[in-house]
Design an enzyme around this catalytic site. Structure first.
Site, PDB file in Angstrom:
ATOM      1  N   ARG A  34      87.407  70.544 -10.081  1.00 31.53           N
ATOM      2  CA  ARG A  34      88.623  70.108  -9.376  1.00 31.53           C
ATOM      3  C   ARG A  34      88.649  68.590  -9.204  1.00 31.53           C
ATOM      4  O   ARG A  34      89.703  67.961  -9.329  1.00 31.53           O
ATOM      5  CB  ARG A  34      88.703  70.813  -8.013  1.00 31.53           C
ATOM      6  CG  ARG A  34      90.019  70.563  -7.318  1.00 31.53           C
ATOM      7  CD  ARG A  34      90.310  71.601  -6.232  1.00 31.53           C
ATOM      8  NE  ARG A  34      91.708  71.530  -5.863  1.00 31.53           N
ATOM      9  CZ  ARG A  34      92.158  71.107  -4.689  1.00 31.53           C
ATOM     10  NH1 ARG A  34      91.309  70.753  -3.746  1.00 31.53           N
ATOM     11  NH2 ARG A  34      93.446  71.049  -4.447  1.00 31.53           N
ATOM     12  N   HIS A  38      91.680  66.330 -10.582  1.00 31.21           N
ATOM     13  CA  HIS A  38      92.513  65.498  -9.698  1.00 31.21           C
ATOM     14  C   HIS A  38      92.355  64.015  -9.995  1.00 31.21           C
ATOM     15  O   HIS A  38      93.270  63.235  -9.737  1.00 31.21           O
ATOM     16  CB  HIS A  38      92.201  65.794  -8.226  1.00 31.21           C
ATOM     17  CG  HIS A  38      92.893  67.009  -7.712  1.00 31.21           C
ATOM     18  ND1 HIS A  38      93.287  67.176  -6.407  1.00 31.21           N
ATOM     19  CD2 HIS A  38      93.296  68.139  -8.358  1.00 31.21           C
ATOM     20  CE1 HIS A  38      93.889  68.344  -6.265  1.00 31.21           C
ATOM     21  NE2 HIS A  38      93.889  68.954  -7.426  1.00 31.21           N
ATOM     22  N   TRP A 178      89.809  83.546  -6.611  1.00 27.86           N
ATOM     23  CA  TRP A 178      90.752  84.208  -7.517  1.00 27.86           C
ATOM     24  C   TRP A 178      90.099  85.442  -8.167  1.00 27.86           C
ATOM     25  O   TRP A 178      90.789  86.378  -8.520  1.00 27.86           O
ATOM     26  CB  TRP A 178      91.184  83.240  -8.617  1.00 27.86           C
ATOM     27  CG  TRP A 178      92.154  82.183  -8.202  1.00 27.86           C
ATOM     28  CD1 TRP A 178      93.518  82.239  -8.295  1.00 27.86           C
ATOM     29  CD2 TRP A 178      91.855  80.882  -7.659  1.00 27.86           C
ATOM     30  NE1 TRP A 178      94.070  81.064  -7.833  1.00 27.86           N
ATOM     31  CE2 TRP A 178      93.083  80.212  -7.448  1.00 27.86           C
ATOM     32  CE3 TRP A 178      90.665  80.208  -7.320  1.00 27.86           C
ATOM     33  CZ2 TRP A 178      93.170  78.922  -6.928  1.00 27.86           C
ATOM     34  CZ3 TRP A 178      90.749  78.916  -6.796  1.00 27.86           C
ATOM     35  CH2 TRP A 178      91.982  78.291  -6.606  1.00 27.86           C
TER      36      TRP A 178
HETATM   37  C1  HEM Z   1      91.424  74.938  -6.364  1.00 29.37           C
HETATM   38  C2  HEM Z   1      96.198  74.270  -6.689  1.00 29.37           C
HETATM   39  C3  HEM Z   1      95.764  73.411 -11.417  1.00 29.37           C
HETATM   40  C4  HEM Z   1      90.986  73.627 -10.981  1.00 29.37           C
HETATM   41  C5  HEM Z   1      92.748  74.805  -6.041  1.00 29.37           C
HETATM   42  C6  HEM Z   1      93.287  74.972  -4.725  1.00 29.37           C
HETATM   43  C7  HEM Z   1      94.622  74.778  -4.815  1.00 29.37           C
HETATM   44  C8  HEM Z   1      94.935  74.498  -6.190  1.00 29.37           C
HETATM   45  C9  HEM Z   1      95.638  74.861  -3.671  1.00 29.37           C
HETATM   46  C10 HEM Z   1      92.463  75.281  -3.481  1.00 29.37           C
HETATM   47  C11 HEM Z   1      91.805  74.006  -2.967  1.00 29.37           C
HETATM   48  C12 HEM Z   1      90.946  74.225  -1.755  1.00 29.37           C
HETATM   49  O1  HEM Z   1      91.466  74.719  -0.743  1.00 29.37           O
HETATM   50  O2  HEM Z   1      89.751  73.906  -1.812  1.00 29.37           O
HETATM   51  C13 HEM Z   1      96.491  74.064  -8.013  1.00 29.37           C
HETATM   52  C14 HEM Z   1      97.829  74.029  -8.561  1.00 29.37           C
HETATM   53  C15 HEM Z   1      97.713  73.818  -9.882  1.00 29.37           C
HETATM   54  C16 HEM Z   1      96.294  73.694 -10.181  1.00 29.37           C
HETATM   55  C17 HEM Z   1      99.109  74.200  -7.773  1.00 29.37           C
HETATM   56  C18 HEM Z   1      98.833  73.756 -10.869  1.00 29.37           C
HETATM   57  C19 HEM Z   1      98.802  74.489 -11.965  1.00 29.37           C
HETATM   58  C20 HEM Z   1      94.426  73.260 -11.668  1.00 29.37           C
HETATM   59  C21 HEM Z   1      93.881  72.710 -12.882  1.00 29.37           C
HETATM   60  C22 HEM Z   1      92.525  72.763 -12.758  1.00 29.37           C
HETATM   61  C23 HEM Z   1      92.238  73.350 -11.462  1.00 29.37           C
HETATM   62  C24 HEM Z   1      94.717  72.137 -14.039  1.00 29.37           C
HETATM   63  C25 HEM Z   1      91.477  72.310 -13.725  1.00 29.37           C
HETATM   64  C26 HEM Z   1      91.657  72.269 -15.025  1.00 29.37           C
HETATM   65  C27 HEM Z   1      90.714  74.106  -9.724  1.00 29.37           C
HETATM   66  C28 HEM Z   1      89.395  74.539  -9.288  1.00 29.37           C
HETATM   67  C29 HEM Z   1      89.530  74.921  -7.943  1.00 29.37           C
HETATM   68  C30 HEM Z   1      90.916  74.721  -7.607  1.00 29.37           C
HETATM   69  C31 HEM Z   1      88.139  74.590 -10.136  1.00 29.37           C
HETATM   70  C32 HEM Z   1      88.437  75.452  -7.016  1.00 29.37           C
HETATM   71  C33 HEM Z   1      87.840  74.308  -6.219  1.00 29.37           C
HETATM   72  C34 HEM Z   1      86.777  74.745  -5.248  1.00 29.37           C
HETATM   73  O3  HEM Z   1      86.290  75.876  -5.305  1.00 29.37           O
HETATM   74  O4  HEM Z   1      86.406  73.911  -4.418  1.00 29.37           O
HETATM   75  N1  HEM Z   1      93.763  74.510  -6.924  1.00 29.37           N
HETATM   76  N2  HEM Z   1      95.596  73.872  -9.018  1.00 29.37           N
HETATM   77  N3  HEM Z   1      93.414  73.611 -10.827  1.00 29.37           N
HETATM   78  N4  HEM Z   1      91.606  74.258  -8.702  1.00 29.37           N
HETATM   79 FE1  HEM Z   1      93.609  74.151  -8.882  1.00 29.37          FE
END
Ligand code: HEM
Length: 291
Positions: A34, A38, A178
């Site tokens: 993430r 970002h 997820w």
């Molecule tokens: C986690 C939104 C795309 C990788 C999250 C979380 C949100 C989010 C709300 C939870 C964050 C938290 O509370 O810690 C989105 C939205 C996307 C998107 C709206 C639009 C499509 C992506 C992309 C990647 C990604 C493009 C990487 C290629 C991750 C990962 C986590 C995460 C690995 C887990 C982080 C953790 O466990 O701390 N995302 N995301 N996301 N996202 Fe996305």
């Protein structure tokens, strides 16, 4: 301290930082992915601003963006690696950490090249609001990702990163993983998205997401529910996105190949290279990049 340019030594030390028995699901891998995303996902093709160059999350303007809540944890996990290899830029370290984490969690090899600069070019600073808002739908995803130069297939492939990690109530407000094994890279996210019955759920903080709990699990073995964000669900209701969700659910190899390509492309946004792969004009010239 390693020799300047010894990226294999850096990779090794990133691997050593992944195991975190007391953190989340036992791995810093998801939050590294993430952080990498970002750092790069602020890019805007039209103005050539944003992107991973500059490692802007070190500063309040970008680091304090609510969309980046929680990523300070990832940056702190990587600080010992920076201390051991002070020659690497933060922008290279954060993007490389995402690539190493994907691989270590069972995912594909993602092509990664060094050369990003930590030089902050004020004229390239991204405004807040460039990262996606998970409460929205397909139009919003297109608006955000077309701005970076991605197409529908690439949006779906990138979304497959949600095979990893979880939402945190104290970060985004969303809650839960997820998939059942959120530290293993796979195409499970697409299979579950298609096949489970997701129930609209409002959390105690008012946040709306979609949950699934196994109705047949014995009461004493109930696991925490799985979740999907509204943006994840929008991949089902849009026919152009749905086509790719189905392909990736059916074909893990295709997903791995496409994810490797698109994640590599994401991490290169805004980085200009010559045909040997060397970065053009970043560290010594103020006022921008040669295009
Ligand atoms: C986690 C939104 C795309 C990788 C999250 C979380 C949100 C989010 C709300 C939870 C964050 C938290 O509370 O810690 C989105 C939205 C996307 C998107 C709206 C639009 C499509 C992506 C992309 C990647 C990604 C493009 C990487 C290629 C991750 C990962 C986590 C995460 C690995 C887990 C982080 C953790 O466990 O701390 N995302 N995301 N996301 N996202 Fe996305």
């Amino acid at each position: 301290m390693s020799q300047s340019g010894d990226y294999d030594a850096v990779r090794k030390d990133i691997v050593a930082q992944l195991k975190k028995p007391d953190y989340d699901d036992g791995s810093a891998g998801p939050v590294f992915v993430r952080l990498a995303w970002h750092s790069a996902g602020t890019y805007d093709v039209a103005s050539d601003t944003g992107g991973s160059n500059g490692a802007g999350m070190r500063y309040e303007a970008e680091g304090g963006d609510p969309a980046n809540a929680g990523l300070q944890v990832a940056r702190a996990f990587l600080e010992p690696v920076k201390e051991r290899h002070p020659w690497i830029t933060y922008s290279d370290l954060w993007t490389l950490a995402g690539v190493v984490a994907v691989k270590e969690m069972g995912g594909p090899d993602v092509k990664w090249l060094p050369g990003r600069t930590d030089f902050v070019d004020d004229s390239k600073l991204p405004p807040r609001g460039r990262l996606p808002d998970a409460a929205q739908g397909a139009d919003h995803l297109r608006h955000i990702f077309y701005r970076m130069g991605f197409n529908d297939q690439e949006i779906v492939a990138l979304s497959g990163a949600h095979n990893l990690g979880r939402g945190h109530k104290d970060r985004s407000g969303f809650d839960g993983p997820w998939v059942n094994n959120p530290t293993r890279f796979s195409n499970q996210y697409f299979r579950l998205l298609l096949n489970l019955e997701w129930k609209p759920t409002t959390l105690s903080n008012g946040v709306k997401q979609f949950n699934y709990s196994d109705p047949d699990a014995p009461a004493d073995e109930k696991e925490e529910p799985l979740m999907m964000l509204p943006t994840d669900m929008s991949l089902l209701s849009d026919s152009s996105f749905l086509l790719w969700v189905k392909k990736y659910a059916d074909d893990k190899d295709l997903f791995f190949q496409h994810f490797a390509d698109v994640f590599g492309k994401l991490l290169e946004l805004g980085i200009k290279r010559d045909d040997k792969g060397s970065v053009i004009n970043t560290d010594n010239v103020r006022g921008g990049y040669v295009s």
